[in-house]
Write a protein that holds these residues in place. Structure first.
Motif, PDB file in Angstrom:
ATOM      1  N   LEU A 258       0.841  -1.201   0.000  1.00 15.93           N
ATOM      2  CA  LEU A 258       0.000   0.000   0.000  1.00 15.93           C
ATOM      3  C   LEU A 258       0.877   1.251   0.000  1.00 15.93           C
ATOM      4  O   LEU A 258       0.636   2.206  -0.747  1.00 15.93           O
ATOM      5  N   MET A 259       1.914   1.237   0.826  1.00 18.97           N
ATOM      6  CA  MET A 259       2.814   2.388   0.888  1.00 18.97           C
ATOM      7  C   MET A 259       3.526   2.573  -0.447  1.00 18.97           C
ATOM      8  O   MET A 259       3.689   3.708  -0.911  1.00 18.97           O
ATOM      9  N   VAL A 260       3.947   1.465  -1.057  1.00 21.92           N
ATOM     10  CA  VAL A 260       4.617   1.568  -2.363  1.00 21.92           C
ATOM     11  C   VAL A 260       3.697   2.255  -3.360  1.00 21.92           C
ATOM     12  O   VAL A 260       4.106   3.164  -4.087  1.00 21.92           O
ATOM     13  N   LEU A 261       2.435   1.843  -3.367  1.00 19.64           N
ATOM     14  CA  LEU A 261       1.489   2.435  -4.310  1.00 19.64           C
ATOM     15  C   LEU A 261       1.278   3.919  -4.044  1.00 19.64           C
ATOM     16  O   LEU A 261       1.138   4.710  -4.959  1.00 19.64           O
ATOM     17  N   VAL A 262       1.232   4.275  -2.757  1.00 21.09           N
ATOM     18  CA  VAL A 262       0.956   5.665  -2.423  1.00 21.09           C
ATOM     19  C   VAL A 262       2.159   6.549  -2.718  1.00 21.09           C
ATOM     20  O   VAL A 262       2.025   7.665  -3.215  1.00 21.09           O
ATOM     21  N   ILE A 263       3.358   6.025  -2.433  1.00 20.86           N
ATOM     22  CA  ILE A 263       4.532   6.895  -2.441  1.00 20.86           C
ATOM     23  C   ILE A 263       5.251   6.891  -3.798  1.00 20.86           C
ATOM     24  O   ILE A 263       5.966   7.849  -4.121  1.00 20.86           O
ATOM     25  N   ALA A 264       5.046   5.848  -4.603  1.00 21.57           N
ATOM     26  CA  ALA A 264       5.772   5.789  -5.876  1.00 21.57           C
ATOM     27  C   ALA A 264       5.472   6.995  -6.779  1.00 21.57           C
ATOM     28  O   ALA A 264       6.412   7.593  -7.332  1.00 21.57           O
ATOM     29  N   PRO A 265       4.208   7.391  -6.940  1.00 22.44           N
ATOM     30  CA  PRO A 265       3.948   8.575  -7.772  1.00 22.44           C
ATOM     31  C   PRO A 265       4.621   9.822  -7.215  1.00 22.44           C
ATOM     32  O   PRO A 265       5.100  10.666  -7.975  1.00 22.44           O
ATOM     33  N   ALA A 266       4.674   9.921  -5.876  1.00 21.10           N
ATOM     34  CA  ALA A 266       5.307  11.089  -5.272  1.00 21.10           C
ATOM     35  C   ALA A 266       6.803  11.102  -5.560  1.00 21.10           C
ATOM     36  O   ALA A 266       7.368  12.142  -5.898  1.00 21.10           O
ATOM     37  N   LEU A 267       7.444   9.934  -5.451  1.00 22.83           N
ATOM     38  CA  LEU A 267       8.877   9.863  -5.757  1.00 22.83           C
ATOM     39  C   LEU A 267       9.114  10.164  -7.232  1.00 22.83           C
ATOM     40  O   LEU A 267      10.099  10.787  -7.603  1.00 22.83           O
ATOM     41  N   ASP A 268       8.194   9.696  -8.067  1.00 20.59           N
ATOM     42  CA  ASP A 268       8.264  10.010  -9.489  1.00 20.59           C
ATOM     43  C   ASP A 268       8.191  11.510  -9.728  1.00 20.59           C
ATOM     44  O   ASP A 268       8.829  12.048 -10.622  1.00 20.59           O
ATOM     45  N   GLY A 269       7.357  12.150  -8.909  1.00 21.53           N
ATOM     46  CA  GLY A 269       7.108  13.569  -9.109  1.00 21.53           C
ATOM     47  C   GLY A 269       8.292  14.447  -8.779  1.00 21.53           C
ATOM     48  O   GLY A 269       8.315  15.619  -9.131  1.00 21.53           O
ATOM     49  N   LEU A 270       9.273  13.884  -8.068  1.00 20.32           N
ATOM     50  CA  LEU A 270      10.502  14.646  -7.828  1.00 20.32           C
ATOM     51  C   LEU A 270      11.234  14.745  -9.152  1.00 20.32           C
ATOM     52  O   LEU A 270      11.910  13.807  -9.563  1.00 20.32           O
ATOM     53  N   ARG A 271      11.116  15.870  -9.824  1.00 16.92           N
ATOM     54  CA  ARG A 271      11.659  15.931 -11.179  1.00 16.92           C
ATOM     55  C   ARG A 271      13.171  15.984 -11.160  1.00 16.92           C
ATOM     56  O   ARG A 271      13.758  16.637 -10.291  1.00 16.92           O
ATOM     57  N   PRO A 272      13.791  15.317 -12.106  1.00 13.94           N
ATOM     58  CA  PRO A 272      15.260  15.339 -12.194  1.00 13.94           C
ATOM     59  C   PRO A 272      15.776  16.772 -12.336  1.00 13.94           C
ATOM     60  O   PRO A 272      16.865  17.095 -11.843  1.00 13.94           O
ATOM     61  N   GLN A 273      14.975  17.623 -12.973  1.00 14.60           N
ATOM     62  CA  GLN A 273      15.405  19.012 -13.157  1.00 14.60           C
ATOM     63  C   GLN A 273      15.663  19.693 -11.822  1.00 14.60           C
ATOM     64  O   GLN A 273      16.572  20.501 -11.692  1.00 14.60           O
ATOM     65  N   TRP A 274      14.843  19.378 -10.818  1.00 15.77           N
ATOM     66  CA  TRP A 274      15.014  20.004  -9.512  1.00 15.77           C
ATOM     67  C   TRP A 274      16.363  19.613  -8.930  1.00 15.77           C
ATOM     68  O   TRP A 274      17.087  20.418  -8.375  1.00 15.77           O
ATOM     69  N   ARG A 275      16.686  18.327  -9.077  1.00 18.32           N
ATOM     70  CA  ARG A 275      17.960  17.862  -8.553  1.00 18.32           C
ATOM     71  C   ARG A 275      19.115  18.528  -9.314  1.00 18.32           C
ATOM     72  O   ARG A 275      20.080  18.996  -8.724  1.00 18.32           O
ATOM     73  N   GLU A 276      18.954  18.601 -10.639  1.00 15.08           N
ATOM     74  CA  GLU A 276      20.004  19.237 -11.442  1.00 15.08           C
ATOM     75  C   GLU A 276      20.167  20.698 -11.064  1.00 15.08           C
ATOM     76  O   GLU A 276      21.278  21.204 -10.920  1.00 15.08           O
ATOM     77  N   ALA A 277      19.017  21.354 -10.892  1.00 17.68           N
ATOM     78  CA  ALA A 277      19.075  22.769 -10.516  1.00 17.68           C
ATOM     79  C   ALA A 277      19.813  22.933  -9.201  1.00 17.68           C
ATOM     80  O   ALA A 277      20.671  23.808  -9.049  1.00 17.68           O
ATOM     81  N   ALA A 278      19.479  22.054  -8.242  1.00 19.18           N
ATOM     82  CA  ALA A 278      20.137  22.134  -6.938  1.00 19.18           C
ATOM     83  C   ALA A 278      21.627  21.878  -7.080  1.00 19.18           C
ATOM     84  O   ALA A 278      22.457  22.581  -6.501  1.00 19.18           O
ATOM     85  N   GLN A 279      21.977  20.871  -7.895  1.00 16.85           N
ATOM     86  CA  GLN A 279      23.397  20.543  -8.071  1.00 16.85           C
ATOM     87  C   GLN A 279      24.141  21.690  -8.743  1.00 16.85           C
ATOM     88  O   GLN A 279      25.257  22.025  -8.372  1.00 16.85           O
ATOM     89  N   ASN A 280      23.486  22.289  -9.732  1.00 15.95           N
ATOM     90  CA  ASN A 280      24.130  23.414 -10.418  1.00 15.95           C
ATOM     91  C   ASN A 280      24.386  24.569  -9.481  1.00 15.95           C
ATOM     92  O   ASN A 280      25.321  25.342  -9.668  1.00 15.95           O
ATOM     93  N   ASN A 281      23.522  24.692  -8.487  1.00 10.23           N
ATOM     94  CA  ASN A 281      23.726  25.746  -7.503  1.00 10.23           C
ATOM     95  C   ASN A 281      24.687  25.310  -6.414  1.00 10.23           C
ATOM     96  O   ASN A 281      24.866  26.009  -5.426  1.00 10.23           O
TER      97      ASN A 281
END
Lengths: 313, 302
Positions: free
Chosen positions: B180-203
């Protein structure tokens, strides 16, 4: 974690800019290729073991009799088992009635809310979602109380016959009513997702201006467009009814799930065999369900709707 | 039903489109009516009966009904209070463990970028999250029960293992809570866009800073919502426990079932109703936390 919730994420990307060296968990290990594989492999392996072992062990339990070797008796004797056919037919009948009733109630209401009464929308939504808040066992305490009113207060009124009729051993209507209440949240979600995907007012206007009558609009225009979400709602309801134990057992009826528990004492192997079969049936239902939707939106939403499909656990 | 909607309206709906605008309101209102009446009757009346029965007592000889806090008070005492606490403890523990393990599995699947693994895990989670109730209990009895296959193979009994205990129930509950947790949380983890991580890394942000300032704040509603959903599911679970432990673990659902089936002193039905009311209040609290959180996370993760 809770402390972070008030700081909304929009500002966060801008503040997270400072060089430092520490690193934690998964994200850190992502930079180097070999480590995440190990970490991921270990997690998935352990999870796989935890979820597969009970299934395999149950199967072994049903086919392996200590000292006698392998036999499939638990499965072959199933059909002739006392009460199996009756309880299965009862469950299937209840499921069919529940599906019919919940769709008959929910489809017109949801279409109406889309078409002309947007102010009713929150009311309908709350009405449909509220059953999620009430655990089945609490609902059944209320139902038994209401049913007790029958003999106590209403024995001289025509209502009494109704009370008797809904508790008919052969086909307990009271279970259909209770299951419909439990199924409403899932039916609502499934239909709501389906209706969101199509433009109901435009479809209806178009059909109406082409001269279609209301029955035609609903049966030939709206319902075909909702096919996959109708199927989804039906499958979820079917799974719910087939597995429901609490309400049926406490009201004293004997559909499928109650029957498994009753035979478990005398036929342990058979009860486990039936449990495996019911898992397979649920699996099939859900596979069909995820195939039923042809557009990607419904496919991706199917597993998440099914996530909370069964409160019964 | 109400005086403002004359009975002639349903007739009019089938026919002409001349006065459509005027009829639209009442007509659609009528289509939603069966649903509202049904929920009012089949859901509202039992709920009312719970609330009414929980706070009143009817004297047998006179038939007089009076208000009393006795049942609610008793439902919060002695073994009943113990069962409520037991249920809350079990639910909180299983929700916590299930939540953490669910996140780990979901993260493993989401980061793997293998579409096959991903869809297989999500499908399996969808199935397993629904594998609650009686069949699950029997699968575990066959596996790690007294004469279960794994119990025999690994000689678990000598290790002090018992399925019919708090620990045993925890292990069983996790079987449907983790998926149940996998189903609930997987879309949320998906929603963490790679761009956000890249933006953070670039900064120049480190991974820790990324999670501290971006990842967790975005995920927090989903995480908390998932935890709360797991708690509610475990709290309401009855069939698994009933088929598994009978009465050896104090759980409020089992106590209610006992009281309803008359396994206790007569006159305790109202205590069952009071316990039901307690459960609804707790579950209502849980949902009151969950639904706003879900809405909040939906804003970010689409």
């Amino acid at each position: 974690m809770a402390a972070m919730t008030p700081t909304p994420a929009p500002t966060a990307p801008h503040t997270g800019a400072a060089p430092a060296g520490s690193a934690t968990q998964a994200p850190a290990s992502r930079r180097r290729r070999p480590r995440p594989r190990v970490w991921r492999g270990a997690v998935l392996l352990l999870a796989g073991a935890y979820f597969l072992v009970p299934l395999i062990a149950s199967f072994v339990f049903t086919v392996h009799v200590p000292g006698q070797g392998v036999s499939f008796e638990a499965y072959t004797q199933l059909l002739s088992a006392d009460g199996f056919t009756e309880s299965m037919l009862l469950s299937l009948g209840l499921a069919a009635a529940t599906i019919a009733l919940s769709l008959l109630l929910a489809v017109p209401a949801l279409v109406a809310v889309r078409l002309g009464s947007p102010r009713l929308r929150p009311v309908v939504e709350v009405m449909c979602m509220l059953p999620l808040v009430v655990p089945p066992i609490a609902l059944v305490t209320g139902i038994t109380t209401v049913l007790r009113w029958g003999p106590e207060h209403l024995s001289r009124t025509p209502f009494y016959q109704t009370f008797l009729a809904v508790q008919n051993e052969q086909f307990p209507v009271v279970l259909v009513l209770a299951y419909t209440v439990l199924a409403l949240p899932f039916v609502y979600r499934s239909l709501d997702a389906g209706l969101r995907a199509i433009d109901v007012p435009t479809l209806v206007e178009a059909a109406r201006s082409c001269g279609a009558g209301w029955p035609y609009v609903v049966l030939r225009v709206l319902l075909p467009n909702l096919r996959s979400s109708l199927a989804g709602a039906a499958f979820l309801t079917l799974a719910l009814v087939l597995g429901e134990f609490t309400i049926a057992s406490l009201l004293g009826f004997r559909p499928f799930a109650v029957w498994i528990v009753t035979i478990s004492g005398a036929h342990a192997r058979m009860s486990v065999a039936v449990s495996i079969l019911s898992l397979l049936i649920t699996w099939l239902l859900l596979l069909v369900l995820s195939r039923a939707g042809t557009n990607p939106a419904t496919v991706s939403s199917a597993p998440s709707t099914s996530a909370t499909s069964r409160k019964e656990s | 039903m109400s005086p403002s909607t004359p009975a002639s309206h349903p007739e009019g709906t089938a026919g002409g489109s001349t006065s459509r605008r005027r009829r639209r309101g009442p007509r659609t209102w009528l289509a939603a009516l069966p649903l509202l009446v049904f929920t009012g009757l089949c859901f509202g009346v039992p709920l009312g009966a719970i609330a009414f029965g929980a706070v009143t007592r009817t004297d047998a000889p006179s038939g007089a009904t009076r208000l009393t806090g006795e049942h609610l008070a008793r439902s919060l005492q002695g073994p009943y209070l113990g069962s409520l606490i037991g249920s809350v403890q079990l639910s909180a523990l299983t929700a916590l463990i299930g939540g953490v393990l669910g996140i780990l599995i979901a993260q493993a699947v989401v980061t793997s970028r293998s579409q096959a693994l991903r869809s297989a895990t999500l499908t399996a989670s969808g199935v397993l999250a629904n594998f609650g109730g009686v069949p699950l209990a029997f699968a575990f009895i066959a596996t790690v029960g007294i004469s279960g296959v794994v119990t025999q193979l690994a000689d678990l009994t000598s290790l002090g293992w018992s399925l019919y205990s708090f620990t045993g129930l925890t292990v069983v509950y996790l079987y449907f809570l983790i998926p149940l947790m996998v189903l609930v949380i997987a879309p949320a983890l998906d929603g963490l866009r790679p761009q956000w991580r890249e933006a953070a890394q670039n900064n120049g942000a480190t991974a820790w800073q990324f999670w501290r300032h971006v990842g967790l704040p975005v995920l927090a509603p989903s995480l908390l919502g998932g935890f709360v959903l797991l708690f509610g599911t475990a709290f309401a679970a009855h069939a698994t426990a009933a088929a598994l432990v009978g009465g050896s673990v104090p759980l409020v659902t089992l106590k209610i079932a006992d009281a309803l089936s008359g396994n206790v002193l007569t006159g305790q039905e109202n205590v069952a109703l009071a316990l039901g009311l307690d459960m609804i209040l707790i579950a209502g609290l849980v949902m009151a936390v969950y639904l706003p959180l879900q809405r909040r996370s939906a804003r970010w993760l689409r």
